[in-house]
Design an enzyme around this catalytic site. Structure first.
Site, PDB file in Angstrom:
ATOM      1  N   GLU A 118       5.525  -6.225   2.711  1.00 24.47           N
ATOM      2  CA  GLU A 118       7.025  -6.336   2.436  1.00 24.47           C
ATOM      3  C   GLU A 118       7.495  -5.249   3.856  1.00 24.47           C
ATOM      4  OE1 GLU A 118       9.205  -5.900  -1.600  1.00 24.47           O
ATOM      5  OE2 GLU A 118       8.749  -4.101  -0.557  1.00 24.47           O
ATOM      6  N   CYS A 119       8.196  -6.041   4.856  1.00 24.90           N
ATOM      7  CA  CYS A 119       8.600  -5.655   6.270  1.00 24.90           C
ATOM      8  C   CYS A 119       7.528  -4.898   6.952  1.00 24.90           C
ATOM      9  CB  CYS A 119       9.798  -4.395   5.614  1.00 24.90           C
ATOM     10  SG  CYS A 119      10.806  -4.444   7.243  1.00 24.90           S
ATOM     11  N   GLY A 120       7.320  -3.606   7.043  1.00 21.10           N
ATOM     12  CA  GLY A 120       6.084  -3.022   7.814  1.00 21.10           C
ATOM     13  C   GLY A 120       4.949  -3.549   7.174  1.00 21.10           C
TER      14      GLY A 120
END
Length: 436
Positions: A327-329
């Site tokens: 997720e994201c990073g």
């Protein structure tokens, strides 16, 4: 029976978090049991709440969650003396289109739970106008009750007297006024507050905030303004599906943005979570059946992640036979390369072709509704997932099969579709709940 309050403000940056932490610790110091919640998708503040109260805090979100889920989450406050919901942004700030049970505004939570609002108002650069703002917020929406106001960063006794008189004339209670006090300022970075676990002196800072607020705010009056509250019976549970039975979870300063209710939901469904630290060059547990890399700050640690060959090769080996999701990073680290703030490109895990740059900064912020075009751990094709995206990194290339059709809160299709390649999947949004 608990006493419920919402801490809100006309805008961001006024002092909601500091007041919430100070009230929670001051009441705890007086022997009260305090439970905090965070209205909205902020994944940093709940850790501060836990540091202040000694009890886990969770997010409650009217755009992504139905009323039953919110009721289930807040029911953990049934044994508390006081429950505090810290708002996000301004009191009525949400999105234009209604979500599951509201627009994501703090006012939705106040009305849904029947908890009055304590407004934090910073009257810097104004005097009587602060009363006009408070009165406007008080009268804007039926069903949202204003308990009173705490003034923050007042310039002088004369300034305080002018604002107090105007508020009293408007029939609005003033619980206290806080002079400027730099010693209790919480440090920030590009995604919000520096995380609680990164601040060795966080306990002392909260103690000082509690002492300062107790000196300038009538704590008893604030408590008397709270609504007596008993949790409603929750019609459903957390509405969270674990991605596997035994989950290897990346967890350190670079991978820390996990909504607490998600982890609780996984455990409640019988899943086991096995943390590991990519920054310490650790690998996913060999007995896990899925690996999950949450968001965080990989852009601040890109060189170290790239140098940790054991972590990267271990993750690659894991993904040959079992699913890995980021997720994201975490999504950025699953990609081919990440360019840091200095413009230096670092090799990442290479499970996806995604390349991102933190040097070319542009804020991406907002709720997301994704319809999966391919499966991801815990969710099938066609599942409708609600989440939130907040980052400053730019996509340089996203060449793999799109994971989902992703819309923002207005219904517009966005470019951050997520990716899938083999056993690896990733999204830029942080999952909050699935539509059922």
């Amino acid at each position: 029976m608990a006493a419920g309050l919402v801490i809100s403000a006309p805008a961001s940056g006024v002092g909601k978090t500091t007041l919430t932490l100070a009230l929670a610790r001051a009441w705890r110091n007086r022997g009260l049991n305090v439970q905090c919640f965070k209205s909205g998708p902020d994944y940093i503040d709940p850790a501060f709440h836990a540091a202040a109260t000694g009890r886990a805090s969770v997010n409650i979100d009217s755009w992504a969650m139905d009323r039953g889920t919110v009721a289930h989450l807040v029911s953990r406050g049934v044994d508390a003396d006081v429950v505090l919901a810290e708002g996000s942004m301004g009191l009525f700030d949400g999105v234009a289109a209604r979500g599951v049970s509201g627009t994501g505004a703090t006012a939705d939570i106040s009305e849904m739970l029947g908890w009055p609002v304590v407004l934090v108002i910073d009257p810097s650069g104004q005097a009587q106008t602060a009363a006009a703002i408070a009165a406007g917020l008080r009268d804007y929406r039926k069903g949202v009750h204003l308990a009173g106001v705490v003034l923050n960063r007042v310039a002088s006794p004369r300034h305080e007297a002018l604002v107090r008189r105007a508020l009293n004339d408007a029939g609005i209670a003033v619980f206290g006024a806080l002079p400027r006090h730099a010693e209790i300022s919480l440090p920030k970075r590009h995604l919000g507050l520096v995380q609680a676990e990164e601040q060795a002196e966080i306990g002392k800072l909260i103690d000082e905030a509690a002492r300062f607020v107790a000196e300038h705010v009538d704590l008893e009056a604030v408590l008397r303004s709270a609504a007596n509250w008993t949790p409603e019976p929750a019609a459903n549970g957390l509405n969270v599906t674990p991605p596997g039975q035994r989950i290897a979870l990346a967890r350190d300063a670079a991978f820390s943005f996990v909504y607490p209710h998600m982890l609780e939901g996984w455990r409640a469904a019988g899943a086991e979570i096995v943390p590991f630290s990519p920054l310490a060059d650790e690998v996913p547990d060999a007995s896990a059946d899925v690996c999950w890399l949450p968001g965080g700050y990989p852009e601040l640690h890109a060189g170290r992640i790239a140098a940790n060959a054991r972590f990267r090769s271990g993750l690659q080996a894991f993904a040959e036979t079992r699913p890995v999701h980021g997720e994201c990073g975490g999504y950025m680290v699953l990609g081919a390369a990440l360019t840091d703030g200095d413009g230096i490109s670092h090799e990442m895990a290479g499970l996806l072709g995604l390349e991102t740059s933190f040097a070319k900064r542009r804020m991406h912020l907002g709720y997301r509704l994704a319809e999966l075009a391919a499966p991801m751990p815990g969710h099938h094709i066609g599942a409708r997932l609600r989440g939130h995206e907040f980052h400053y990194s730019t996509i340089l290339t996203q060449p793999d099969t799109p994971l989902a059709v992703v819309h923002d809160a207005t219904g517009a299709v966005i470019a951050e579709t997520g990716s899938r390649r083999g056993q690896a999947t990733g999204t830029f949004f942080h999952l909050i709940a699935e539509d059922r």
